[in-house]
Design a protein around this motif. Structure first.
Motif, mmCIF file in Angstrom:
data_model
loop_
_atom_site.group_PDB
_atom_site.id
_atom_site.type_symbol
_atom_site.label_atom_id
_atom_site.label_comp_id
_atom_site.label_asym_id
_atom_site.label_seq_id
_atom_site.Cartn_x
_atom_site.Cartn_y
_atom_site.Cartn_z
ATOM 1 N N SER A 102 5.233 -19.208 3.561
ATOM 2 C CA SER A 102 4.040 -20.067 3.542
ATOM 3 C C SER A 102 3.909 -20.901 4.814
ATOM 4 C CB SER A 102 4.108 -20.996 2.326
ATOM 5 O OG SER A 102 5.239 -21.843 2.465
ATOM 6 N N GLY A 103 5.014 -21.087 5.527
ATOM 7 C CA GLY A 103 4.978 -21.889 6.737
ATOM 8 C C GLY A 103 5.514 -23.286 6.528
ATOM 9 N N ARG A 104 5.779 -23.620 5.302
ATOM 10 C CA ARG A 104 6.298 -24.961 5.021
ATOM 11 C C ARG A 104 7.726 -24.854 4.491
ATOM 12 N NH1 ARG A 104 3.431 -26.511 0.915
ATOM 13 N NH2 ARG A 104 1.699 -25.071 1.078
ATOM 14 N N GLY A 105 8.537 -25.754 4.984
ATOM 15 C CA GLY A 105 9.909 -25.815 4.495
ATOM 16 C C GLY A 105 10.799 -24.704 5.084
ATOM 17 N N ARG A 106 12.018 -24.686 4.595
ATOM 18 C CA ARG A 106 12.974 -23.687 5.076
ATOM 19 C C ARG A 106 12.588 -22.329 4.508
ATOM 20 N NH1 ARG A 106 19.104 -22.811 4.417
ATOM 21 N NH2 ARG A 106 18.768 -23.329 2.239
ATOM 22 N N PRO A 107 12.499 -21.305 5.362
ATOM 23 C CA PRO A 107 12.116 -20.001 4.824
ATOM 24 C C PRO A 107 13.166 -19.484 3.835
ATOM 25 C CG PRO A 107 12.702 -19.840 7.153
ATOM 26 C CD PRO A 107 12.737 -21.289 6.806
ATOM 27 N N PRO A 108 12.726 -18.941 2.732
ATOM 28 C CA PRO A 108 13.685 -18.493 1.713
ATOM 29 C C PRO A 108 14.446 -17.235 2.152
ATOM 30 C CG PRO A 108 11.464 -17.907 1.072
ATOM 31 C CD PRO A 108 11.337 -18.681 2.352
ATOM 32 N N SER A 109 15.722 -17.165 1.739
ATOM 33 C CA SER A 109 16.542 -15.971 2.032
ATOM 34 C C SER A 109 16.499 -14.975 0.883
ATOM 35 C CB SER A 109 17.991 -16.384 2.265
ATOM 36 O OG SER A 109 18.086 -17.232 3.385
ATOM 37 N N TYR A 110 16.165 -15.468 -0.299
ATOM 38 C CA TYR A 110 16.150 -14.589 -1.481
ATOM 39 C C TYR A 110 14.809 -14.680 -2.183
ATOM 40 C CZ TYR A 110 21.113 -14.772 -0.569
ATOM 41 O OH TYR A 110 22.323 -14.691 0.030
ATOM 42 N N CYS A 111 14.425 -13.593 -2.811
ATOM 43 C CA CYS A 111 13.150 -13.542 -3.494
ATOM 44 C C CYS A 111 13.198 -14.300 -4.806
ATOM 45 C CB CYS A 111 12.726 -12.096 -3.733
ATOM 46 S SG CYS A 111 13.728 -11.255 -4.973
ATOM 47 N N SER A 112 14.379 -14.443 -5.373
ATOM 48 C CA SER A 112 14.485 -15.063 -6.698
ATOM 49 C C SER A 112 15.854 -15.725 -6.871
ATOM 50 C CB SER A 112 14.307 -13.992 -7.781
ATOM 51 O OG SER A 112 15.361 -13.057 -7.677
ATOM 52 N N ARG A 113 15.949 -16.524 -7.916
ATOM 53 C CA ARG A 113 17.204 -17.178 -8.240
ATOM 54 C C ARG A 113 18.278 -16.128 -8.591
ATOM 55 N NH1 ARG A 113 18.807 -22.256 -9.971
ATOM 56 N NH2 ARG A 113 16.687 -23.031 -9.861
ATOM 57 N N SER A 114 17.888 -15.069 -9.293
ATOM 58 C CA SER A 114 18.875 -14.060 -9.701
ATOM 59 C C SER A 114 19.471 -13.349 -8.481
ATOM 60 C CB SER A 114 18.271 -13.080 -10.700
ATOM 61 O OG SER A 114 17.483 -12.122 -10.041
ATOM 62 N N CYS A 115 18.617 -13.072 -7.444
ATOM 63 C CA CYS A 115 19.154 -12.441 -6.232
ATOM 64 C C CYS A 115 20.100 -13.397 -5.502
ATOM 65 C CB CYS A 115 18.023 -12.006 -5.298
ATOM 66 S SG CYS A 115 17.269 -10.451 -5.817
#
Ligand SMILES: [Zn+2]
Length: 155
Positions: free
Chosen positions: A31-44
């Motif tokens: 989205s451009g805000r915050g730290r880019p996520p490394s995982y698509c979900s909590r389970s991953c």
């Protein structure tokens, strides 16, 4: 004379649009805000953490095993079974069945009882022999018509 001076300004803007999940490779738009996520979900995220933890534990165990280097000791029992088989072949001892054979046998006994014979010094056996010979003599007398007297009278 006209001096035309052109200045090109180039601005390069690098903006992250998205990345793939570090576990399952699913594309995750950023989205451009915050730290880019490394995982698509909590389970991953959890799966990846479990694997990293397991790897660390395995490395620790390998290091510990290498340091220990204790030889494995075994307690063993050895059982040896020794079997000895004694084969005894008994020569068939069938008593003589003819008068001729008996006379030969009794001659052999007489020889063994003479001086220097094997049975001569065996005093403890003499009584046994005496009784066996006497019984045979008595029964011989019973069997023969006229008895022992008749046998002794004629040669
Ligand atoms: Zn994922």
């Amino acid at each position: 004379m006209t001096d035309i001076h052109e200045v090109d300004s180039v601005e390069v803007r690098d903006r992250l649009q998205g990345r793939t999940c570090a576990w399952c490779a699913t594309y995750i738009p950023y989205s451009g805000r915050g730290r880019p996520p490394s995982y698509c979900s909590r389970s991953c995220r959890n799966r990846a953490w479990e694997v990293r933890t397991a790897e660390r534990r395995l490395q620790r165990d390998i290091a510990a095993a290498a340091m220990r280097a204790e030889p494995v000791r075994e307690v063993r029992t050895e059982t040896i079974t020794r079997t000895r088989t004694r084969v005894q072949t008994r020569l068939e001892r069938r008593p003589p069945s003819t008068a001729k054979d008996w006379v030969e046998h009794l001659a052999a006994l007489t020889g063994q009882l003479r001086k220097d014979g094997t049975l001569a010094p065996r005093h403890w056996d003499h009584r046994k022999l005496y009784h066996a010979l006497m019984e045979a003599l008595v029964v011989l007398g019973d069997a023969h018509p006229g008895g022992l007297d008749e046998l002794a009278a004629r040669r």
